[in-house]
Scaffold this motif. Structure first.
Motif, PDB file in Angstrom:
ATOM      1  N   LEU A 204       0.841  -1.207   0.000  1.00  0.00           N
ATOM      2  CA  LEU A 204       0.000   0.000   0.000  1.00  0.00           C
ATOM      3  C   LEU A 204       0.870   1.249   0.000  1.00  0.00           C
ATOM      4  O   LEU A 204       0.567   2.241  -0.658  1.00  0.00           O
ATOM      5  N   GLN A 205       1.977   1.208   0.736  1.00  0.00           N
ATOM      6  CA  GLN A 205       2.922   2.328   0.698  1.00  0.00           C
ATOM      7  C   GLN A 205       3.591   2.411  -0.676  1.00  0.00           C
ATOM      8  O   GLN A 205       3.756   3.494  -1.237  1.00  0.00           O
ATOM      9  N   LEU A 206       3.944   1.241  -1.195  1.00  0.00           N
ATOM     10  CA  LEU A 206       4.576   1.199  -2.513  1.00  0.00           C
ATOM     11  C   LEU A 206       3.693   1.925  -3.532  1.00  0.00           C
ATOM     12  O   LEU A 206       4.153   2.791  -4.274  1.00  0.00           O
ATOM     13  N   GLU A 207       2.407   1.598  -3.529  1.00  0.00           N
ATOM     14  CA  GLU A 207       1.477   2.199  -4.492  1.00  0.00           C
ATOM     15  C   GLU A 207       1.214   3.672  -4.191  1.00  0.00           C
ATOM     16  O   GLU A 207       1.138   4.495  -5.102  1.00  0.00           O
ATOM     17  N   ASN A 208       1.039   3.997  -2.926  1.00  0.00           N
ATOM     18  CA  ASN A 208       0.572   5.346  -2.592  1.00  0.00           C
ATOM     19  C   ASN A 208       1.544   6.439  -3.028  1.00  0.00           C
ATOM     20  O   ASN A 208       1.142   7.539  -3.391  1.00  0.00           O
ATOM     21  N   CYS A 209       2.827   6.104  -3.012  1.00  0.00           N
ATOM     22  CA  CYS A 209       3.840   7.090  -3.428  1.00  0.00           C
ATOM     23  C   CYS A 209       3.624   7.478  -4.892  1.00  0.00           C
ATOM     24  O   CYS A 209       3.966   8.578  -5.316  1.00  0.00           O
ATOM     25  N   SER A 210       3.037   6.578  -5.655  1.00  0.00           N
ATOM     26  CA  SER A 210       2.846   6.808  -7.090  1.00  0.00           C
ATOM     27  C   SER A 210       1.402   7.189  -7.389  1.00  0.00           C
ATOM     28  O   SER A 210       1.001   7.225  -8.544  1.00  0.00           O
ATOM     29  N   ASP A 211       0.616   7.465  -6.358  1.00  0.00           N
ATOM     30  CA  ASP A 211      -0.835   7.646  -6.499  1.00  0.00           C
ATOM     31  C   ASP A 211      -1.192   9.127  -6.472  1.00  0.00           C
ATOM     32  O   ASP A 211      -1.304   9.738  -5.409  1.00  0.00           O
ATOM     33  N   ALA A 212      -1.376   9.714  -7.649  1.00  0.00           N
ATOM     34  CA  ALA A 212      -1.767  11.123  -7.703  1.00  0.00           C
ATOM     35  C   ALA A 212      -3.270  11.277  -7.477  1.00  0.00           C
ATOM     36  O   ALA A 212      -3.750  12.352  -7.152  1.00  0.00           O
TER      37      ALA A 212
END
Ligand code: FES
Ligand SMILES: [Fe+2]
Length: 448
Positions: A204-212
């Motif tokens: 979830l952290q991995l994705e959130n960094c790339s989640d605009a």
């Protein structure tokens, strides 16, 4: 065995425009164990930056998967990575996050190692009636089978069967250059690192960094504070905030940002910003353009969220943060975070950077708690297997193009795929890169 199950976990059919991920990959303990073995303990993992151990005998500790690791600089200035486990009975040797020690004394029975990992003393050795076979065995700390540094970013692997670090980073290394080149002296971590945990899966952290896509939904209080401040600022300040570089014109008109995906699961999402006093780097804007060219300088001012798969993220948005993701279990993750900054910036710029950092990041900032609460909300929802497939990987599918574009060309960078977006596209195809690499590694592959 896992290969058979992979089809139940990730549905990747580009010809049909379908990419879906099953909730199971976020909360199944067996999958978590396999992730530790095949992703974290079998490939390159970010350990830290070289300036965390700048002087002779400086050291810091971290983990690779479940394994404790010691990174130490010896008396000659060479950096080493060791498994932080005593050859005697396996105890962790170094106990603290960082320090300076010529000698590391194991707390259990006092075997002693120097800063190059060499065993220097075995307590009461003479009286120990050791055999000749024992004397012929090495008692040194075990070096990491692969260990390397790129522009001050230090990586290690518990397996020697990995591509070279250069191959692992590939074209994404040019994005690390954008961080490292902000100062001739390199980068440093501002004192005051923070460690916190959240009750949800590491991806979830991995994705959130790339989640605009989540920004305006999940961070309303931060946005309101910024709006309020802007209202209060005088005209000249507001103008300088919106002063833009004219380097990219013509075909890039109307582009607000986009994303790049690279081999081995690395990704960047970025937004156009402009050369602005709102960033602490402003004092070096001309100097950086002279040294590196305007394109590269302008890129340094863009908003950039970079992930080097699987555990390093550098977010240069509201301020500049380096994050290390440490999965603890399927439903628990530890984050280690620091403000990363160019060495030698003025006291005023450093002050501005730290104030912006405090605003946005960490459990005490205005954004991080919004994000971690969202991760924990997702984790609760993952308990449901009624409809396992998640639909959060579909935005941008018709905008994703093979190769790069005018902006990546300006850096001489060739990503595998790219998306150019307006303010609302908020690409989700860059996660495909995470899960394609995830699937490849979980199936047992390390080298491309
Ligand atoms: S475990 Fe380290 S000295 Fe015994
Ligand atoms: Fe966020």
């Amino acid at each position: 065995m896992f290969q058979g199950r992979l089809a139940e976990l990730i549905e990747d059919r580009p010809d049909d425009g379908v990419f879906r991920v099953s909730r199971a990959i976020f909360d199944d303990p067996d999958i978590f164990t396999l992730e530790m073995r095949r992703i974290f303990e079998a490939g390159w993992i970010f350990l830290g930056i070289a300036s965390q151990a700048a002087a002779a005998h400086d050291f810091f500790t971290t983990t690779v998967g479940r394994v404790p690791v010691l990174v130490t600089r010896d008396g000659t200035g060479q950096l080493h990575g060791f498994v932080n486990s005593c050859p005697h009975k396996g105890s962790r040797v170094a106990q603290v996050m960082q320090g300076n020690a010529r000698l590391h004394v194991c707390p259990y029975h006092s075997w002693t190692f120097d800063s190059a990992g060499q065993n220097k003393a075995i307590k009461w050795k003479k009286a120990g009636c050791y055999s000749e076979g024992f004397d012929q065995t090495s008692h040194n700390l075990a070096p990491l089978p692969a260990f390397g540094e790129y522009r001050g970013f230090v990586f290690g692997s518990l397996s020697a069967d990995v591509p070279s670090l250069t191959d692992h980073l590939g074209e994404a290394a040019k994005l690390l250059d954008l961080v490292a080149d902000q100062s001739d002296e390199g980068m440093e971590l501002v004192p005051g690192g923070v460690t916190f945990t959240y009750d949800a899966n590491w991806k979830l952290q991995l994705e959130n960094c790339s989640d605009a896509y989540h920004f305006t939904s999940a961070h309303p209080s931060y946005i309101r504070v910024l709006e309020q401040r802007q209202k209060q600022a005088d005209d000249s300040v507001v103008k300088s905030v919106f002063e833009n570089s004219d380097y990219w014109t013509g075909e890039s008109e109307g582009v607000a940002g986009g994303s790049y995906s690279f081999a081995h699961g690395h990704v960047l999402n970025w937004g156009r910003f402009g050369i602005s006093e709102a960033l602490p780097l402003y004092e070096r804007a001309d100097q950086l353009a002279q040294k590196h060219g305007r394109a590269k300088r302008d890129w340094m001012f863009n908003m950039r969220n970079l992930t080097i798969f699987p555990n390093l993220q550098i977010a240069e948005n509201a301020s500049s943060q380096l994050r290390v993701i440490r999965p603890l279990s399927a439903g628990k993750t530890e984050m280690r975070t620091w403000c990363i900054a160019p060495k030698g910036e003025s006291a005023e710029a450093r002050r501005q950077r730290i104030r912006q950092y405090e605003d946005f990041f960490n459990p005490s900032g205005m954004a991080t708690p919004d994000d971690t609460v969202s991760y924990e909300n997702c984790q609760r929802g993952f308990a449901s297997g009624v409809e396992p497939w998640l639909q959060g990987y579909a935005r941008g599918q018709t905008a994703s193009k093979p190769g790069g574009n005018i902006f990546s060309k300006a850096l001489g960078m060739e990503p595998e795929r790219s998306v150019l977006s307006d303010a609302q596209l908020c690409d989700e195809t860059l996660y495909h890169s995470y899960y394609r690499e995830w699937a490849r590694r979980m199936a047992g592959a390390v080298k491309a």
